[in-house]
Design a protein around this motif. Structure first.
Motif, PDB file in Angstrom:
ATOM      1  N   PRO A 176      35.550 -37.554  28.932  1.00 13.14           N
ATOM      2  CA  PRO A 176      35.241 -38.786  29.661  1.00 13.14           C
ATOM      3  C   PRO A 176      34.777 -38.436  31.078  1.00 13.14           C
ATOM      4  O   PRO A 176      35.311 -37.527  31.706  1.00 13.14           O
ATOM      5  CB  PRO A 176      36.577 -39.538  29.679  1.00 13.14           C
ATOM      6  CG  PRO A 176      37.353 -38.976  28.529  1.00 13.14           C
ATOM      7  CD  PRO A 176      36.935 -37.539  28.425  1.00 13.14           C
ATOM      8  N   ARG A 218      37.826 -46.921  40.211  1.00 15.08           N
ATOM      9  CA  ARG A 218      38.795 -45.843  40.086  1.00 15.08           C
ATOM     10  C   ARG A 218      38.990 -45.062  41.388  1.00 15.08           C
ATOM     11  O   ARG A 218      39.670 -44.040  41.424  1.00 15.08           O
ATOM     12  CB  ARG A 218      38.379 -44.890  38.970  1.00 15.08           C
ATOM     13  CG  ARG A 218      38.472 -45.498  37.571  1.00 15.08           C
ATOM     14  CD  ARG A 218      39.898 -45.733  37.117  1.00 15.08           C
ATOM     15  NE  ARG A 218      40.596 -44.479  36.891  1.00 15.08           N
ATOM     16  CZ  ARG A 218      40.599 -43.823  35.739  1.00 15.08           C
ATOM     17  NH1 ARG A 218      39.951 -44.324  34.691  1.00 15.08           N
ATOM     18  NH2 ARG A 218      41.268 -42.703  35.611  1.00 15.08           N
ATOM     19  N   ASP A 220      38.810 -43.351  24.313  1.00 15.90           N
ATOM     20  CA  ASP A 220      39.990 -42.875  25.038  1.00 15.90           C
ATOM     21  C   ASP A 220      40.657 -44.100  25.664  1.00 15.90           C
ATOM     22  O   ASP A 220      40.317 -44.514  26.774  1.00 15.90           O
ATOM     23  CB  ASP A 220      39.586 -41.859  26.111  1.00 15.90           C
ATOM     24  CG  ASP A 220      40.787 -41.165  26.740  1.00 15.90           C
ATOM     25  OD1 ASP A 220      41.839 -41.813  26.866  1.00 15.90           O
ATOM     26  OD2 ASP A 220      40.665 -39.994  27.128  1.00 15.90           O
ATOM     27  N   ASP A 228      37.172 -37.809  33.856  1.00 17.42           N
ATOM     28  CA  ASP A 228      37.938 -36.584  33.639  1.00 17.42           C
ATOM     29  C   ASP A 228      37.101 -35.359  33.987  1.00 17.42           C
ATOM     30  O   ASP A 228      37.605 -34.389  34.566  1.00 17.42           O
ATOM     31  CB  ASP A 228      38.402 -36.506  32.184  1.00 17.42           C
ATOM     32  CG  ASP A 228      39.206 -35.251  31.894  1.00 17.42           C
ATOM     33  OD1 ASP A 228      40.292 -35.093  32.485  1.00 17.42           O
ATOM     34  OD2 ASP A 228      38.740 -34.417  31.100  1.00 17.42           O
ATOM     35  N   THR A 282      41.600 -47.692  33.959  1.00 12.79           N
ATOM     36  CA  THR A 282      40.542 -48.375  34.704  1.00 12.79           C
ATOM     37  C   THR A 282      40.882 -49.844  34.915  1.00 12.79           C
ATOM     38  O   THR A 282      40.619 -50.410  35.982  1.00 12.79           O
ATOM     39  CB  THR A 282      39.201 -48.226  33.964  1.00 12.79           C
ATOM     40  OG1 THR A 282      38.870 -46.838  33.871  1.00 12.79           O
ATOM     41  CG2 THR A 282      38.083 -48.963  34.691  1.00 12.79           C
ATOM     42  N   PHE A 310      34.096 -43.373  28.563  1.00  9.76           N
ATOM     43  CA  PHE A 310      35.379 -43.605  27.912  1.00  9.76           C
ATOM     44  C   PHE A 310      35.550 -43.014  26.514  1.00  9.76           C
ATOM     45  O   PHE A 310      36.550 -43.290  25.865  1.00  9.76           O
ATOM     46  CB  PHE A 310      35.662 -45.104  27.856  1.00  9.76           C
ATOM     47  CG  PHE A 310      35.866 -45.721  29.207  1.00  9.76           C
ATOM     48  CD1 PHE A 310      36.916 -45.322  30.006  1.00  9.76           C
ATOM     49  CD2 PHE A 310      35.000 -46.688  29.686  1.00  9.76           C
ATOM     50  CE1 PHE A 310      37.114 -45.880  31.269  1.00  9.76           C
ATOM     51  CE2 PHE A 310      35.189 -47.260  30.935  1.00  9.76           C
ATOM     52  CZ  PHE A 310      36.250 -46.843  31.733  1.00  9.76           C
ATOM     53  N   ASP A 360      43.612 -44.627  26.873  1.00  8.54           N
ATOM     54  CA  ASP A 360      44.348 -44.402  28.119  1.00  8.54           C
ATOM     55  C   ASP A 360      43.423 -44.506  29.330  1.00  8.54           C
ATOM     56  O   ASP A 360      43.799 -45.077  30.367  1.00  8.54           O
ATOM     57  CB  ASP A 360      45.029 -43.027  28.105  1.00  8.54           C
ATOM     58  CG  ASP A 360      46.188 -42.966  27.123  1.00  8.54           C
ATOM     59  OD1 ASP A 360      46.718 -44.047  26.767  1.00  8.54           O
ATOM     60  OD2 ASP A 360      46.564 -41.857  26.715  1.00  8.54           O
ATOM     61  N   GLU A 361      42.223 -43.951  29.199  1.00 10.27           N
ATOM     62  CA  GLU A 361      41.256 -44.037  30.305  1.00 10.27           C
ATOM     63  C   GLU A 361      40.833 -45.487  30.545  1.00 10.27           C
ATOM     64  O   GLU A 361      40.671 -45.918  31.683  1.00 10.27           O
ATOM     65  CB  GLU A 361      40.024 -43.184  29.990  1.00 10.27           C
ATOM     66  CG  GLU A 361      40.178 -41.717  30.300  1.00 10.27           C
ATOM     67  CD  GLU A 361      40.237 -41.446  31.798  1.00 10.27           C
ATOM     68  OE1 GLU A 361      39.322 -41.856  32.534  1.00 10.27           O
ATOM     69  OE2 GLU A 361      41.222 -40.825  32.235  1.00 10.27           O
TER      70      GLU A 361
END
Length: 462
Positions: free
Chosen positions: A241, A347, A158, A244, A165, A205, A160-161
Motif C-alpha cells: 500500500p 494521514r 488492506d 506503507d 485512514t 489500499f 487495516d489501512e
C-alpha cells in the motif's frame, strides 16, 4: 510560510488567485470563492485579512474555526475536493489559510450555484460559462486514478489501512462522518464505486498493487560514489500500500541520514545536526509519490542516494501551468492525482497544497545546504537535495524548553505536542509548541509520526 512573505503578499492586494476575508464568520464568501477557484485556476483564501490587506487575525479558539470551515466545505461544496485548511502565525495574530487547487471534476457547486473567478472578483457563472465547464469535463479523458482497477477484489483490500485512514479522516477533516464500512469509506474518498475499486484505491489500499500495476514499485538505491554508474551497495524494490511504501522509504532515508557534529567559527559550542533536513526529505518523497504519472507501465519512482546528494525521480512531467522556476516561489497547486493526494493529507503526510517545494527550499537553507535543484525532462521529474556539511550562517542553540526535553527523554520515547506543552512548555500556545518540535525534527533529534491530533514525536538516538 514566512511572516515577511505573507505580509508582502497582503500588500499586493487581491488578484485572480488570492482572496482576503476579514472575518471567519463570512462562511458564504469563503465557500463561494473556494468553488470559484476550483472552477478556474485554483488559489488561496486568507481568512483574517481585510480587503485592503490589513491584518485582523482570527480570534481564539482558531482550531475550532478551522473545523467549522472544513465542515462547511464538506457539506455544502459538491463534488467533494481536496482543499487544505491550515493555521499560520503572524506575530500574535493567527490567520487561516485555505489552499484550493484547480479542480479536476468541474463544474463545482456551492449551495446549488456555480461560481467562477474573474480577476479579483468571485461571481456566479452565466449559462454560457456553465455550458463551457460541462463540455470541457465531458471531453476530458478520465484520469488514471479514477479508472476502475482491473481484477482487484475485496480479498486484495488492506482493511487495516482503510480503517486507519477513516480514523485519521475523522480527526483531520471535521466534515468526514464516522463509518467503519470499507466500501463506504472508499466511496467518500472517490476510491470505490459500484463498478469496483478505482486504480487510485488499488495503489493506496491493496496489499500488493504491483501485481496489477508493476509501475507502482519504488526503487531505493545507494551508490558508492557521486558519479552515476553501476557501482552500488544497496538496491531495493519496495511495494505494498502506497502509505506503507512511504514509511518504508522514510526508514531507509533515516538510516542513511547520519548526524554530524560541527563547531561554528565564532564559538566552540557543539552543534549536532543531520546531513539532510528530515522535513525536506519527507516533502520530496511525498511529492515523488503523489505527483508522479502512474499511467505508464514503464514509469516509476526512484530514490538514489549518493555520498553528497539524494535524487528523487518520478515518471511524468510538471503540469503545463508550471515550470521548474515556478517551484522556487509561490505557485498555484495543480495536483496530478488529487484523490491520492487527499489520502496523504488525511494521514498527516501532507500539510498544505502547493507549499511543499517552498518547504524543501527553506529546510535546506536552514541547515546550510546548497539550494535544491529540479529538472523536468522527457524521462520524468528529478529533485536533487544536497547534504549540508557546514553550519548555516545563523546556527541557533536550543531554547530552554527543547534542552529540558532532550535532557529528560530517552531514544525511542514518544511524546505528543500536548504532553510536550504540559511537561516542558506550560503557557505556550499550541503553534509555538509545534515550532519547537518541528525545529527538533529538522535538527534530527525527533521523528514525526501520524497526523492531526494523533501526531507524536519519537526521540531519536543522536
Amino acid at each position: 510560510m514566512k511572516q515577511k512573505t505573507l505580509l508582502a503578499r497582503f500588500r499586493k492586494g487581491e488578484d485572480s488567485s488570492n482572496e482576503f476575508v476579514a472575518r471567519a464568520a463570512s462562511v458564504e464568501a469563503i465557500g463561494k470563492t473556494a468553488t470559484a477557484f476550483l472552477n478556474t485556476s485554483g488559489g488561496t483564501i486568507y481568512v483574517g485579512v481585510g480587503d485592503d490587506g490589513t491584518l485582523h487575525g482570527v480570534g481564539e479558539p482558531v482550531e475550532r474555526t478551522v473545523e467549522t470551515i472544513e465542515r462547511m466545505l464538506s457539506e455544502r461544496l459538491s463534488p467533494s475536493s481536496f482543499v487544505t485548511v491550515t493555521i499560520e502565525d503572524i506575530g500574535d495574530d493567527p490567520i487561516i489559510v485555505i489552499d484550493v487547487p484547480a479542480g479536476h471534476d468541474r463544474p463545482y457547486v456551492f449551495d446549488g450555484a456555480i461560481f467562477i473567478r474573474s480577476g479579483a472578483r468571485t461571481k456566479p457563472a452565466d449559462s454560457a460559462m456553465v455550458r463551457k465547464l460541462v463540455q470541457a469535463q465531458v471531453e476530458a479523458p478520465q484520469r488514471w486514478e479514477r479508472r476502475i482497477s482491473p481484477s482487484m477484489t475485496d480479498e486484495d483490500l488492506d482493511i487495516d489501512e482503510v480503517l486507519a485512514t477513516a480514523r485519521a479522516a475523522q480527526e483531520q477533516d471535521a466534515g468526514f462522518v464516522e463509518t467503519r464500512e470499507p466500501h463506504e469509506i472508499l466511496r467518500r474518498l472517490s476510491l470505490w464505486r459500484s463498478e469496483g475499486f478505482t486504480q487510485g484505491g488499488d495503489v493506496l489500499f491493496s496489499h500488493d498493487p504491483s501485481i496489477r500495476h508493476p509501475q507502482c514499485r519504488v526503487q531505493f538505491v545507494v551508490f558508492e560514489d557521486d558519479k552515476a554508474g553501476d557501482e552500488y551497495h544497496n538496491l531495493k524494490w519496495l511495494t505494498g500500500p502506497l502509505l506503507d511504501v512511504a514509511d518504508q522509504v522514510s526508514r531507509e532515508l533515516e538510516s542513511i541520514n547520519a548526524s554530524r557534529v560541527l563547531f561554528s567559527e565564532e564559538s566552540l559550542k557543539r552543534d549536532q545536526r543531520k546531513r539532510y533536513a528530515p522535513r525536506a526529505l519527507r516533502e520530496a518523497l511525498v511529492n515523488a509519490l503523489v505527483h508522479r504519472d502512474y499511467s505508464a507501465y514503464s514509469g516509476g519512482a526512484r530514490i538514489a542516494v549518493y555520498p553528497s546528494r539524494i535524487e528523487f525521480w518520478n515518471s511524468g512531467s510538471l503540469p503545463d501551468e508550471l515550470s521548474t522556476s515556478d517551484l522556487k516561489r509561490e505557485h498555484p497547486s495543480v495536483p496530478v492525482n488529487p484523490d491520492i493526494a487527499k489520502v496523504f493529507y488525511l494521514r498527516g503526510q501532507m500539510e498544505q497544497l502547493g507549499r511543499g517545494t517552498l518547504k524543501i527550499m527553506r529546510a535546506c537553507e536552514e541547515i546550510g545546504a546548497r539550494k535544491p535543484v529540479w529538472k523536468d525532462s522527457k524521462s520524468g521529474v528529478t529533485l536533487t537535495i544536497y547534504a549540508a556539511d557546514k553550519l548555516p550562517l545563523e546556527a541557533s542553540e536550543f531554547n530552554e524548553r527543547q534542552a529540558a526535553y532532550l535532557e529528560a527523554t530517552q531514544p525511542g520515547s514518544a511524546i505528543s505536542p500536548a504532553d510536550y506543552a504540559a511537561t516542558f512548555a506550560q503557557g505556550l500556545t499550541p503553534r509555538s509548541v509545534r515550532r519547537d518540535l518541528v525545529d527538533l525534527e529538522d535538527r534530527g533529534f525527533v521523528r514525526r509520526e501520524g497526523g492531526g491530533p494523533s501526531t507524536v514525536y519519537i526521540r531519536l538516538d543522536t
